[in-house]
Design an enzyme around this catalytic site. Structure first.
Site, PDB file in Angstrom:
ATOM      1  N   ASP A  30       1.521  -1.175   0.198  1.00 22.45           N
ATOM      2  CA  ASP A  30      -0.004  -0.104   0.143  1.00 22.45           C
ATOM      3  C   ASP A  30       0.556   1.306   0.224  1.00 22.45           C
ATOM      4  O   ASP A  30       2.460   0.729   0.585  1.00 22.45           O
ATOM      5  CB  ASP A  30      -1.249   0.099   1.455  1.00 22.45           C
ATOM      6  CG  ASP A  30      -1.940   0.928   0.793  1.00 22.45           C
ATOM      7  OD1 ASP A  30      -3.364  -0.131   0.584  1.00 22.45           O
ATOM      8  OD2 ASP A  30      -2.237   2.313   0.962  1.00 22.45           O
ATOM      9  N   GLU A 156     -18.142  -7.078   3.776  1.00 21.86           N
ATOM     10  CA  GLU A 156     -17.481  -6.350   4.999  1.00 21.86           C
ATOM     11  C   GLU A 156     -18.769  -7.542   5.853  1.00 21.86           C
ATOM     12  O   GLU A 156     -19.587  -6.799   5.765  1.00 21.86           O
ATOM     13  CB  GLU A 156     -17.704  -4.884   4.358  1.00 21.86           C
ATOM     14  CG  GLU A 156     -16.704  -4.755   3.522  1.00 21.86           C
ATOM     15  CD  GLU A 156     -16.537  -2.992   3.435  1.00 21.86           C
ATOM     16  OE1 GLU A 156     -17.127  -2.242   4.468  1.00 21.86           O
ATOM     17  OE2 GLU A 156     -15.955  -2.156   2.747  1.00 21.86           O
ATOM     18  N   LEU A 254     -34.066  -8.752   1.519  1.00 22.47           N
ATOM     19  CA  LEU A 254     -35.831  -8.642   1.193  1.00 22.47           C
ATOM     20  C   LEU A 254     -35.767  -7.996   2.003  1.00 22.47           C
ATOM     21  O   LEU A 254     -37.125  -8.207   2.562  1.00 22.47           O
ATOM     22  CB  LEU A 254     -36.706  -9.505   0.808  1.00 22.47           C
ATOM     23  CG  LEU A 254     -36.345 -10.060  -1.086  1.00 22.47           C
ATOM     24  CD1 LEU A 254     -37.374 -11.223  -0.794  1.00 22.47           C
ATOM     25  CD2 LEU A 254     -36.589  -9.220  -1.909  1.00 22.47           C
ATOM     26  N   CYS A 264     -19.708  -0.047  -2.072  1.00 22.43           N
ATOM     27  CA  CYS A 264     -20.004  -0.541  -3.779  1.00 22.43           C
ATOM     28  C   CYS A 264     -21.829  -0.769  -3.887  1.00 22.43           C
ATOM     29  O   CYS A 264     -21.147   0.602  -5.476  1.00 22.43           O
ATOM     30  CB  CYS A 264     -20.006  -2.573  -3.169  1.00 22.43           C
ATOM     31  SG  CYS A 264     -18.449  -2.627  -2.780  1.00 22.43           S
TER      32      CYS A 264
END
Ligand code: NAD
Length: 433
Positions: A30, A156, A254, A264
Site C-alpha cells: 500500500d 464487509e 428482502l 459498493c
C-alpha cells in the site's frame, strides 16, 4: 508460490491475509505508510471480525508481509492482484487513477512472466486498458504477462467467511496458463467444491456489476413494497417472508430499511448506468433503483419528523452509524444523510455505534457520542435504530422507557415486534408495517 496484493484496504487486506492462510507467500502493498506501519505490527486499520487474529498468525508464521515497496513486491511475485479503490468521479463514471498508477508500476517493474489479476471492481474494458498501460511502460523488455479479471464478492462484516467459502469464484482470462495458475491459487476452494465460472475478461468484469446492480434492485424493490405496505395496512416483513419462500425469489436481500449504502452498491450502480450510457444504452431499471434509494433515505427523515413533530430543540438518539453491522465502514452510510438532515432542522443528535464512532467523528459535526445505547437514550425525545448491530436486538426496553424523555421508538431495520413495543408503552414506527 509468491504473490502480491496491491492496495491493502477492505478487499486487498482480506484477500492477502486469506491467501497467506491458504499457505501462499503474500506481500501486501500500500502507498499509505501509516497503514503499512500498523499492519507490520499486526494491527488491523479496519474492523473486520477475525481479521486481526489471522493477520497476526500469518505474520508470525512468515507467510505475510506488508510493505510500501511496490517494485520489489512485483519483481518477487508470479501473481499480482490489483485491489486499489475505484471510486466514483463527480459525473458518476469510475475514477481509474489508482488502477492506472498500479498498471504503470507493474509495467516498469516487470522482470518475467506474471499474471495480473484485477480484484477491484472495474468497468468492462479495464483488462485491455491495463494491458496497454503495462505494455507502454515495459517497453524494450522481452517479458510476457497475462491479464485476469477475478472480481471479489466478499461482504464487509463476514469477509473472511465469504473469502474462505464463497458462493462462486469468477475467473476471466484468455490464456490457459493464467487460468491454470489461478486454479492452483484457489486449490483449497476447489477441494470444498466451490463452483468456478471461467470465462473471458469482459464477461467476468460484467458479472460483478450485474450482481451488485441486481442486489441493489432487490433492496430498492422491497423498500418500495414497504412504502406501499404502510399505505395499505400490510406488514412488509411478512410479505417478504411470503415472497422469499418462493425459490425463484429467495429470502435474501428482502429486508426493508433506510436504503442501501456502503462502498459498493452506490458507486457500482452509478458506474453500470454510466457504462451503459457510454455504449449508447439507458439502463432504466438501475436508474430507478438509485432514485428509489435516495428517496428512501428522505422518507426516513419524513418518518422521524412525523413521529417527533417539530425537530428544532429536540434530542434524538441514534443507534448504529456504520452502513451495516460488523464493520466500521461509514462510506455512503444512510446514517449520514439522515443525521445531517435532522441536524439541518435543528435537532440535537446523540449517537452510539459499537465500532464506527472514530470514523463517524471525521464526518459529523456537533454530535454527542454515548458509551452505549442507554447513555444515548437517556433524556432523548426519540430513539432511532439506523443500523441493526446484534447488541441492539435485545435492548432492555423497560429501562429504555424509563430513561427516555418521550418513548418514541423508530426502528428503521424492523428488528422489534410492533405489538410488543406498543404493549410496552412505546410509540413504535417501523418501515412498511
Ligand atoms: P479501500 O479504499 O478500502 O482500499 C484501497 C487501498 O488501495 C487503500 O488502502 C489505498 O491506500 C490503496 N492504494 C491506492 N492507490 C495505491 C497505489 N498506487 N499503490 C498502492 N496502494 C494504493 O477500498 P476497498 O473497499 O478495499 O475496495 C477496493 C476495490 O474492491 C474497489 O474497486 C471496490 O469496488 C472493490 N470491492 C470492494 C468490496 C468491499 O466490500 N469493500 C467488495 C468487493 C469489491
Amino acid at each position: 508460490m509468491n504473490i502480491c496484493v496491491i492496495g491493502t484496504g477492505y478487499v486487498g487486506l482480506v484477500t492477502g491475509t486469506c491467501f497467506a492462510e491458504f499457505g501462499l507467500h503474500v506481500t501486501c502493498v500500500d502507498n499509505d505508510r501509516e497503514k503499512i506501519a500498523l499492519l507490520s505490527r499486526g494491527i488491523s486499520p479496519i474492523f473486520e471480525p477475525g481479521l486481526e487474529e489471522m493477520i497476526k498468525k500469518n505474520l508470525r508464521e512468515g507467510r505475510l508481509i506488508f510493505t510500501t515497496e511496490i517494485d520489489k513486491a512485483i519483481e518477487n511475485s508470479l501473481v499480482i492482484f490489483i485491489a486499489v479503490g475505484t471510486p466514483s468521479k463527480k459525473d458518476g463514471s469510475v475514477d481509474m487513477t489508482y488502477i492506472d498508477e498500479v498498471a504503470k508500476s507493474i509495467g516498469e517493474n516487470l522482470n518475467g512472466y506474471k499474471v495480473i489479476a484485477t480484484k477491484s471492481t472495474v468497468p468492462v474494458g479495464t483488462g485491455e486498458r491495463i494491458r496497454k498501460v503495462i505494455q507502454q511502460y515495459s517497453k524494450g523488455k522481452k517479458v510476457s504477462f497475462d491479464i485476469v479479471s477475478n472480481p471479489e464478492f466478499l461482504r464487509e462484516g463476514s469477509a473472511i467467511e465469504d473469502f474462505m467459502r464463497p458462493n462462486r469464484v469468477v475467473v476471466g482470462a484468455d490464456s490457459e496458463q493464467a487460468i491454470a495458475i489461478m486454479k492452483d491459487l484457489y486449490r483449497p476452494l476447489y477441494l470444498i467444491e466451490t463452483p468456478f465460472v471461467i470465462t473471458n475478461v469482459e464477461t467476468a468484469e460484467m458479472i460483478k456489476y450485474a450482481s451488485n446492480a441486481f442486489l441493489a434492485t432487490k433492496i430498492s424493490f422491497i423498500n418500495e413494497i414497504a412504502n406501499i405496505c404502510e399505505r395499505v395496512g400490510a406488514d412488509v416483513n411478512v410479505v417478504a417472508k411470503g415472497m422469499g419462500l418462493d425459490q425463484r425469489i429467495g429470502p435474501k436481500f428482502l429486508h426493508a430499511g433506510p436504503g442501501y449504502g456502503g462502498s459498493c452498491f452506490p458507486k457500482d450502480t452509478l458506474a453500470i448506468a454510466k457504462i451503459a450510457e457510454k455504449h449508447g444504452y439507458r439502463f432504466e431499471i438501475v436508474r430507478a433503483v438509485m432514485k428509489v434509494n435516495q428517496r428512501q433515505k428522505e422518507l426516513m427523515v419524513a418518518k422521524i419528523k412525523k413521529a417527533v413533530g417539530v425537530l428544532k430543540g429536540k434530542t434524538l438518539g441514534v443507534l448504529g452509524l456504520s452502513f451495516k453491522p460488523n464493520t466500521d465502514d461509514m462510506r455512503e452510510a444512510p446514517s449520514i444523510t439522515i443525521i445531517q438532515a435532522l441536524q439541518r432542522e435543528g435537532a440535537k443528535i446523540k449517537a452510539y455505534d459499537p465500532q464506527a464512532m472514530e470514523a463517524a467523528k471525521k464526518i459529523f459535526k456537533n454530535i454527542e457520542y454515548g458509551r452505549d445505547a442507554y447513555e444515548v437514550a437517556k433524556g432523548s425525545d426519540a430513539l432511532i435504530i439506523v443500523t441493526e448491530w446484534n447488541q441492539f436486538r435485545n435492548l432492555d426496553l423497560k429501562r429504555l422507557k424509563n430513561i427516555m424523555k418521550t418513548p418514541i421508538f423508530l426502528d428503521l431495520r424492523n428488528i422489534y415486534d410492533p405489538e410488543k413495543m406498543k404493549e410496552m408503552g412505546f410509540k413504535y414506527y417501523g418501515v412498511g408495517r
